[in-house]
Each structure stands twice: as C-alpha cells, then as structure tokens.
Enzyme design. Sequence first.
Site, mmCIF file in Angstrom:
data_model
loop_
_atom_site.group_PDB
_atom_site.id
_atom_site.type_symbol
_atom_site.label_atom_id
_atom_site.label_comp_id
_atom_site.label_asym_id
_atom_site.label_seq_id
_atom_site.Cartn_x
_atom_site.Cartn_y
_atom_site.Cartn_z
ATOM 1 C CG ASP A 164 -24.093 -1.504 -9.062
ATOM 2 O OD1 ASP A 164 -23.368 -2.283 -9.722
ATOM 3 O OD2 ASP A 164 -24.935 -0.749 -9.590
ATOM 4 C CE LYS A 178 -22.881 1.111 -11.777
ATOM 5 N NZ LYS A 178 -24.114 0.595 -12.286
ATOM 6 C CG ASN A 224 -21.479 3.785 -8.303
ATOM 7 O OD1 ASN A 224 -22.237 4.652 -8.697
ATOM 8 N ND2 ASN A 224 -21.799 2.513 -8.287
ATOM 9 C CG ASP A 265 -25.035 5.765 -6.327
ATOM 10 O OD1 ASP A 265 -25.525 6.825 -5.930
ATOM 11 O OD2 ASP A 265 -25.257 5.276 -7.441
ATOM 12 C CB THR A 319 -20.796 -2.735 -17.054
ATOM 13 O OG1 THR A 319 -19.822 -3.768 -17.043
ATOM 14 C CG2 THR A 319 -20.420 -1.713 -15.987
#
Length: 451
Positions: A143, A145, A148, A161, A183
């Site tokens: 994930d 993005k 992060n 994360d 998103t």
Amino acid sequence: MSDEGSLSCSFGMKTRVGMYELGRTLGEGTFAKVKYAKHMRTGGQYAIKILEKETILKNKMVELIKREISTMKLVKHPNIVQLHEVMASKTKVYFVLEYVTGGEFFDKISQQGRLPEAEARKYFQQLINAVDYCHSRGVYHRDLKPENLLLDADGNLKISDFGLSALSEQCWKDGLLHTTCGTPNYVAPEVVYENGYDGAKADLWSCGVILFVLMAGFLPFEENNVLQLYKKIRKGEYVCPSWFSSGAQNLLKKILNPSAKQRITVAQMVDDPWFREGYKPAKLTVDENINLDDVDAIFSESNAHFVVEKRRTQVSGPTPLNAFDLISFCPGLNLSGLFEMKQEANQETRFTSKHPAHEIISKMEETAKPLGFSVEKHHYKMTLRGVKTGRKGYLFIATEVFEVAPSFFVVEVRKACGDAHEYHKFCQSFSQGLKDIVWQTEAGKDQQSSG
Ligand code: ADE
C-alpha cells in the site's frame, strides 16, 4: 526543541501510555491513528501508531502481523521509519515509531508543484533502495502511497507502515470499491484482480505511480468514476507529459506494465541508464541487540504486559484552557500566535470566538456541509469528511472548541488526512463562511462587531 503536543495535551489533558505521554494527532489512516509522543524519562520524541486489536483479530491476521512486525523491528534503513517498540492494552496495539519531522512528502509537491527530474530521481532511488531492502527480508508494503511517505529533517525520504501490509491487502480484497481503503490510484492491477500475487512486483508498480506524480505533478491514472479508473489501471493506460525525458519515459513503461510477470524487477532497474545516474545505495547498520518479546506479548493470553491508557475524564463542556495553559502554549510568552488564522506546518489553523460553543459548532457544521463535507460530532470535537475523493483520497478535517473563559473560545482546525492543497482551499472557503462567529483571525484584527 518544540513540544508538538496539541492543545488537548499541552493544557493538562495529557494521555499516557506506558512510559509515553501522547500529544497531537500526526495522521489518521485506514486502520490507525498516529500520535506524537514523548518518553517521560528520556524526553525522546516518537510517533505512536495506535491500532484496534479487533482489526487484526477480525481478519485472523495475528500470526502474519506478528511475523511482519518482528521483521520490521529488525529492519534498520535510513529511508524506513524505524519501529522501536510495540505495546498493547486490552483493546489496542501501540507501535512506537521514529518521529519524522519533515512532514508528508507529498505536501512538498502540493506546494511546490512537480519536481525537476534529477530531484525526482534522487527520491525515487531512495524509495526503491528501501523497498528492495524490505523485500529482501520478505516484507512487502502493498500500500505504498503518498500518506506513507514522509521527509526527515535532512530532506530524505522515509517510508512508513511497512509491517502492516497484510491489513492493506485484506482491505483491497474485501472492499474493492469501498472508500475506507483510501485512494486506489497507486495500487497495482493484480492486487485488485488476482488471487495471490507477487508483493515485490506490486510494490514496484506503486513506486512507478509515485515517480510519475513527482515528475508530472499529477497522477498517471485518474478518473472521477472508480470503475473507469480501475479499467485504466488494468490496461496501463497513461500519457507522459512532454517534459519527461525519453529515459524516464522508457523506465516508466517498464514499471507501469499491467502484466506483473513482464514488469521490471529491482535487479533489472539498477541497470537502467536513467535510474543508475548518481545512484548511491544506502549504507546499512545492523543492531544485534533487538528483543522481540514485546511483539510476542501483544496478543498473549496473559495481560501481565498490558499498558493502560490513562486520560482525564471527558467534561461535559469544551475542554477548558487556563491562562497558564495559554501562555505555556506560546513560546516567549507571546500570545499573538494564538490569534492568527495561520497555517502551522500547513496542517493546522486556529481562531478565537466570543460566541457560545454550541453556536460555534452549529456554524461550523452548517458551513462545512455545502462545501461538500459530512459531519460527525462528539462533544466539542467534530470531524469533517470530504464527500468526494481528492488527490490523496478523502479529505478529513478535525476540529475542536476549547474554552478559555465562559464567553471566549479557541477553535482548532486541523487536516487529519488528505491533500494539503485541497485543505488550504477548504480553509479559505471555511473561514469566509465562519466570519460572523470569528472574533480574531490575525493579531489585533476584529472580524466582527459583536465582540
Ligand atoms: N505521521 C505518520 N507517521 C509519522 C512519523 N513516524 N513521524 C511523524 N509524523 C508521522
């Protein structure tokens, strides 16, 4: 060094967990909240990520999360947010993380616009080097993005994360189109469409989207309709702006390949002429003395290791602030900072009002709704949630009314989540709508005559 405690922390409403005193909220994501924290004995500054145990138990991920967290405790890389310690209470898990002071990386893009190619490449190289380091230890992010990606005090990229990837994956699998995952613009097509996929290849796709955004200032795949968006992602349909060099375009084509099998690997990427330029892999250090007992204890049957979150009980009115609180909040006894409608670290705004607290709350609610926000109220705290998804997912704004005197209030308005530019635009319209109840927005300037 400044204390980053929020009003509720600075003004005698401190919450303590174990040896840490919690302060302002640094971020709110899909599964967790991140709070500033200070170690009570050493004074060391940290960020604490707080997760409901239920989120992990519900998804039957205890073992997987424990394994990933253990690995992340062992990981030490200059471009990865360090995990120092894990604590648990009966219902929550607390990840004590390195505190990163440079803010969200994408706020830089929101403010400055796109980056020159050489600068984008430097960050991209840091990103790839850190991602590859975790992959080599069997940890995938799944994930990656903007939320992060943070910046440290020296302007280096820090990824947060890693270690919670199992949750991210579950989110995409469960609720393809539901909004709680944030998103979908950065997610590889196979994460959404295939059962079982190569975590390393999926992370590289997200890195490709990030590189595009750094150099373009906008997303490669963007659609208002989420189904149309997925279609574009699945087909790998994007257009490079004219200012991208042919070297960069060539590399992006190899990364944003919807076929994971044919997508470039890191080993191949380091041979790419555009990527290679000035590439300096990070120097790594190894810490031999890391103990993993805390990770084992989080879900243990015994509650012997549990910490307790201690907090002052909720009062029925707004949180009170006394003169000492106000002064201690303002460096050098200068109160003017309290009365400015200024952006602190571009995330936070404050104003004062002489209207009753319930009227302030109603006025904020009635102003936010036509601006496209849903409103959730809890005593004198209110969360505004953008109804439409923005550049970095939904915009979340946290507000709180504090009482200085029976007819004098300080209102804090803070971006909890979402794009900084969209937040600034919101602030402009919001302050316009609130002008009847705002007393001061700048030192010494009255906003209305009722005061
Ligand atoms: N926001 C989210 N994680 C953070 C961290 N580790 N440091 C500072 N701000 C953060």
